[in-house]
Motif scaffolding. Sequence first.
Motif, PDB file in Angstrom:
ATOM      1  N   GLU A   1       0.694  -1.085   0.090  1.00  0.00           N
ATOM      2  CA  GLU A   1      -0.071   0.079  -0.158  1.00  0.00           C
ATOM      3  C   GLU A   1       1.064   1.317   0.054  1.00  0.00           C
ATOM      4  OE1 GLU A   1      -3.380   2.274   0.227  1.00  0.00           O
ATOM      5  OE2 GLU A   1      -3.071   0.412  -0.592  1.00  0.00           O
ATOM      6  N   GLU A   2       1.950   1.054   0.628  1.00  0.00           N
ATOM      7  CA  GLU A   2       2.989   2.377   0.776  1.00  0.00           C
ATOM      8  C   GLU A   2       3.603   2.483  -0.583  1.00  0.00           C
ATOM      9  OE1 GLU A   2       5.937   1.713   3.482  1.00  0.00           O
ATOM     10  OE2 GLU A   2       4.513   1.796   5.365  1.00  0.00           O
ATOM     11  N   ILE A   3       3.917   1.511  -1.302  1.00  0.00           N
ATOM     12  CA  ILE A   3       4.301   1.600  -2.745  1.00  0.00           C
ATOM     13  C   ILE A   3       3.136   2.170  -3.741  1.00  0.00           C
ATOM     14  CG2 ILE A   3       5.276   0.399  -4.972  1.00  0.00           C
ATOM     15  CD1 ILE A   3       6.447  -1.368  -3.081  1.00  0.00           C
ATOM     16  N   TYR A   4       1.992   1.678  -3.520  1.00  0.00           N
ATOM     17  CA  TYR A   4       0.556   2.212  -4.441  1.00  0.00           C
ATOM     18  C   TYR A   4       0.826   3.868  -3.947  1.00  0.00           C
ATOM     19  CZ  TYR A   4      -4.147   2.651  -6.006  1.00  0.00           C
ATOM     20  OH  TYR A   4      -4.931   3.091  -6.687  1.00  0.00           O
ATOM     21  N   ASN A   5       0.717   4.250  -2.848  1.00  0.00           N
ATOM     22  CA  ASN A   5       0.480   5.610  -2.469  1.00  0.00           C
ATOM     23  C   ASN A   5       1.599   6.475  -3.252  1.00  0.00           C
ATOM     24  OD1 ASN A   5      -1.892   5.179  -1.054  1.00  0.00           O
ATOM     25  ND2 ASN A   5      -0.829   4.658   0.734  1.00  0.00           N
ATOM     26  N   GLU A   6       3.106   5.954  -2.764  1.00  0.00           N
ATOM     27  CA  GLU A   6       4.056   6.663  -3.665  1.00  0.00           C
ATOM     28  C   GLU A   6       3.970   6.907  -5.048  1.00  0.00           C
ATOM     29  OE1 GLU A   6       7.624   4.463  -2.193  1.00  0.00           O
ATOM     30  OE2 GLU A   6       7.193   5.033  -0.081  1.00  0.00           O
ATOM     31  N   GLY A   7       3.534   5.973  -5.692  1.00  0.00           N
ATOM     32  CA  GLY A   7       3.224   5.841  -7.151  1.00  0.00           C
ATOM     33  C   GLY A   7       2.229   6.739  -7.525  1.00  0.00           C
ATOM     34  N   GLU A   8       1.352   6.653  -6.659  1.00  0.00           N
ATOM     35  CA  GLU A   8       0.098   7.743  -7.096  1.00  0.00           C
ATOM     36  C   GLU A   8       0.107   8.995  -6.752  1.00  0.00           C
ATOM     37  OE1 GLU A   8      -3.542   7.190  -4.643  1.00  0.00           O
ATOM     38  OE2 GLU A   8      -4.716   6.713  -6.723  1.00  0.00           O
ATOM     39  N   GLN A   9       0.675   9.302  -5.754  1.00  0.00           N
ATOM     40  CA  GLN A   9       1.053  10.605  -5.319  1.00  0.00           C
ATOM     41  C   GLN A   9       2.346  11.426  -5.864  1.00  0.00           C
ATOM     42  OE1 GLN A   9       0.646  10.578  -1.053  1.00  0.00           O
ATOM     43  NE2 GLN A   9      -1.115   9.513  -1.157  1.00  0.00           N
ATOM     44  N   SER A  10       3.512  10.650  -5.847  1.00  0.00           N
ATOM     45  CA  SER A  10       4.908  11.460  -6.053  1.00  0.00           C
ATOM     46  C   SER A  10       5.501  10.853  -7.121  1.00  0.00           C
ATOM     47  CB  SER A  10       5.603  11.545  -4.824  1.00  0.00           C
ATOM     48  OG  SER A  10       5.845  10.260  -4.421  1.00  0.00           O
ATOM     49  N   GLY A  11       5.344   9.567  -7.378  1.00  0.00           N
ATOM     50  CA  GLY A  11       5.980   8.939  -8.428  1.00  0.00           C
ATOM     51  C   GLY A  11       7.556   8.677  -8.207  1.00  0.00           C
ATOM     52  N   VAL A  12       8.425   8.687  -9.016  1.00  0.00           N
ATOM     53  CA  VAL A  12       9.668   8.343  -8.780  1.00  0.00           C
ATOM     54  C   VAL A  12      10.539   9.435  -9.577  1.00  0.00           C
ATOM     55  CG1 VAL A  12       9.686   6.004  -8.212  1.00  0.00           C
ATOM     56  CG2 VAL A  12      10.055   6.517 -10.589  1.00  0.00           C
ATOM     57  N   GLN A  13      11.667   9.710  -8.931  1.00  0.00           N
ATOM     58  CA  GLN A  13      12.517  10.839  -9.688  1.00  0.00           C
ATOM     59  C   GLN A  13      13.422  10.112 -10.434  1.00  0.00           C
ATOM     60  OE1 GLN A  13      14.858  12.427  -6.739  1.00  0.00           O
ATOM     61  NE2 GLN A  13      13.425  13.964  -5.934  1.00  0.00           N
ATOM     62  N   LYS A  14      13.660  10.705 -11.702  1.00  0.00           N
ATOM     63  CA  LYS A  14      14.429  10.140 -12.990  1.00  0.00           C
ATOM     64  C   LYS A  14      15.849   9.920 -12.376  1.00  0.00           C
ATOM     65  CE  LYS A  14      13.331  11.954 -17.034  1.00  0.00           C
ATOM     66  NZ  LYS A  14      13.373  12.877 -18.231  1.00  0.00           N
ATOM     67  N   GLY A  15      16.638   9.031 -13.119  1.00  0.00           N
ATOM     68  CA  GLY A  15      17.871   8.793 -12.793  1.00  0.00           C
ATOM     69  C   GLY A  15      18.168   7.361 -12.422  1.00  0.00           C
ATOM     70  N   GLU A  16      17.162   6.710 -11.303  1.00  0.00           N
ATOM     71  CA  GLU A  16      17.441   5.305 -11.098  1.00  0.00           C
ATOM     72  C   GLU A  16      16.283   4.303 -11.684  1.00  0.00           C
ATOM     73  OE1 GLU A  16      18.857   2.298 -10.205  1.00  0.00           O
ATOM     74  OE2 GLU A  16      19.896   4.032  -9.523  1.00  0.00           O
ATOM     75  N   LEU A  17      16.752   3.841 -12.810  1.00  0.00           N
ATOM     76  CA  LEU A  17      15.762   3.052 -13.493  1.00  0.00           C
ATOM     77  C   LEU A  17      15.564   1.840 -12.783  1.00  0.00           C
ATOM     78  CD1 LEU A  17      16.819   3.386 -17.207  1.00  0.00           C
ATOM     79  CD2 LEU A  17      15.074   4.580 -16.146  1.00  0.00           C
ATOM     80  N   LYS A  18      16.274   1.318 -12.102  1.00  0.00           N
ATOM     81  CA  LYS A  18      15.824  -0.022 -11.311  1.00  0.00           C
ATOM     82  C   LYS A  18      14.675   0.460 -10.323  1.00  0.00           C
ATOM     83  CE  LYS A  18      17.422  -3.531  -8.222  1.00  0.00           C
ATOM     84  NZ  LYS A  18      18.417  -4.226  -7.447  1.00  0.00           N
ATOM     85  N   LYS A  19      14.862   1.253  -9.609  1.00  0.00           N
ATOM     86  CA  LYS A  19      13.604   1.738  -8.626  1.00  0.00           C
ATOM     87  C   LYS A  19      12.278   2.012  -9.475  1.00  0.00           C
ATOM     88  CE  LYS A  19      12.132   2.463  -4.714  1.00  0.00           C
ATOM     89  NZ  LYS A  19      12.170   1.368  -3.612  1.00  0.00           N
ATOM     90  N   ALA A  20      12.692   2.564 -10.640  1.00  0.00           N
ATOM     91  CA  ALA A  20      11.324   3.105 -11.487  1.00  0.00           C
ATOM     92  C   ALA A  20      10.689   1.850 -11.982  1.00  0.00           C
ATOM     93  CB  ALA A  20      11.761   4.012 -12.771  1.00  0.00           C
ATOM     94  N   ARG A  21      11.684   0.825 -12.410  1.00  0.00           N
ATOM     95  CA  ARG A  21      10.988  -0.361 -12.912  1.00  0.00           C
ATOM     96  C   ARG A  21      10.366  -1.204 -11.885  1.00  0.00           C
ATOM     97  NH1 ARG A  21      13.512  -2.593 -17.827  1.00  0.00           N
ATOM     98  NH2 ARG A  21      12.979  -4.479 -17.344  1.00  0.00           N
ATOM     99  N   GLU A  22      10.782  -1.332 -10.859  1.00  0.00           N
ATOM    100  CA  GLU A  22      10.291  -2.120  -9.529  1.00  0.00           C
ATOM    101  C   GLU A  22       8.770  -1.375  -9.228  1.00  0.00           C
ATOM    102  OE1 GLU A  22      12.543  -2.363  -6.095  1.00  0.00           O
ATOM    103  OE2 GLU A  22      11.024  -2.568  -4.791  1.00  0.00           O
ATOM    104  N   THR A  23       8.821   0.045  -9.146  1.00  0.00           N
ATOM    105  CA  THR A  23       7.651   0.715  -9.128  1.00  0.00           C
ATOM    106  C   THR A  23       6.579   0.367 -10.024  1.00  0.00           C
ATOM    107  OG1 THR A  23       8.737   2.121  -7.890  1.00  0.00           O
ATOM    108  CG2 THR A  23       6.554   2.833  -8.423  1.00  0.00           C
ATOM    109  N   VAL A  24       6.773   0.385 -11.211  1.00  0.00           N
ATOM    110  CA  VAL A  24       5.967   0.117 -12.392  1.00  0.00           C
ATOM    111  C   VAL A  24       5.260  -1.183 -12.333  1.00  0.00           C
ATOM    112  CG1 VAL A  24       5.935  -0.338 -15.032  1.00  0.00           C
ATOM    113  CG2 VAL A  24       7.059   1.695 -14.191  1.00  0.00           C
ATOM    114  N   PHE A  25       6.154  -2.194 -11.879  1.00  0.00           N
ATOM    115  CA  PHE A  25       5.607  -3.743 -11.927  1.00  0.00           C
ATOM    116  C   PHE A  25       4.815  -3.830 -10.617  1.00  0.00           C
ATOM    117  CE2 PHE A  25       9.032  -4.232 -15.162  1.00  0.00           C
ATOM    118  CZ  PHE A  25       8.233  -4.774 -16.125  1.00  0.00           C
ATOM    119  N   ALA A  26       5.142  -2.986  -9.592  1.00  0.00           N
ATOM    120  CA  ALA A  26       4.382  -3.374  -8.447  1.00  0.00           C
ATOM    121  C   ALA A  26       3.018  -2.559  -8.567  1.00  0.00           C
ATOM    122  CB  ALA A  26       5.331  -2.727  -7.123  1.00  0.00           C
ATOM    123  N   LEU A  27       3.012  -1.425  -9.318  1.00  0.00           N
ATOM    124  CA  LEU A  27       1.830  -0.987  -9.339  1.00  0.00           C
ATOM    125  C   LEU A  27       0.851  -1.673 -10.381  1.00  0.00           C
ATOM    126  CD1 LEU A  27       2.897   2.788  -9.714  1.00  0.00           C
ATOM    127  CD2 LEU A  27       1.826   1.804  -7.659  1.00  0.00           C
TER     128      LEU A  27
END
Length: 278
Positions: free
Chosen positions: A222-248
């Motif tokens: 749920e924390e990941i969902y809220n982070e993705g919904e409200q603030s997203g991820v900053q550019k630069g660390e693609l691994k973290k972005a990919r992880e968030t994309v697939f979790a969402l």
Amino acid sequence: MPDSTMLQSKDLQERYERYKAKIKNFTIMNDIFMRNVLKKKKCTEYILQVIMEDKGITVIDQTLQKDYKNLQGRSAILDCVAKDTNNRQFNVEIQGDNEGASPKRARYHCGLLDMNILNPGESFDALPDTYVIFITRNDILGFHLPIYHINKEVIETKEPFDDGQHIIYVNASRRDSTELGHLMHDLHCKDASEMYSDILSTRVRELKESEKGVEEMCKELEEIYNEGEQSGVQKGELKKARETVFALLEMGMPLEQITKAVKIPLTTVQSWIAETKF
């Protein structure tokens, strides 16, 4: 009109039911589940003992998902950094994608470890032995071996250049009858009852079958969902972005909403999905 609080509560309950269904299918090869399994140091310890072929390894300290930075401010989030009683430092990375475990990436992780170990004024001789360990879903190096140990040598003499820096690749696609093969099998297991290791199966059972463990996992999702919904991820660390994309995606968020949340182009996200056959 329905009360907004009631609607939010209903939405949360529905998401939690989806989370519980997803948790059942998680394996330790999944980033989110892996870091929760490794919160028990005994699990990290066991994995290191098998890979290093050293039953004497005792983990005295570890950090999960820490953001390490270089002198220029470029960062990388390391999955697990552990220290044993001999002051050896281990970085364990579980990688499902080839690009996340390239030789240059391994080199970068080695540098980040070194830069974050010594305190001001300490001698370079105080640098401990470091081990960057990539557990990869595929055979990255392509020689059909279960494990690869990379160390430096003097080319002219073939003698080892012992600077204390070590890189290890573990081929998780090899699941034979050896202890290492059994570990790779366990990392891919959805069901704790099918695992060889009592240490890992106990932790997996705790997270998947106990009320407390499932609740902890749901809260993290749920924390990941809220982070993705409200603030997203900053550019630069693609691994973290990919992880968030697939979790969402697993949580049921629409693709268009995900791309806005993580601030990654739709075409890029679609290519990630195609590569991993999500």
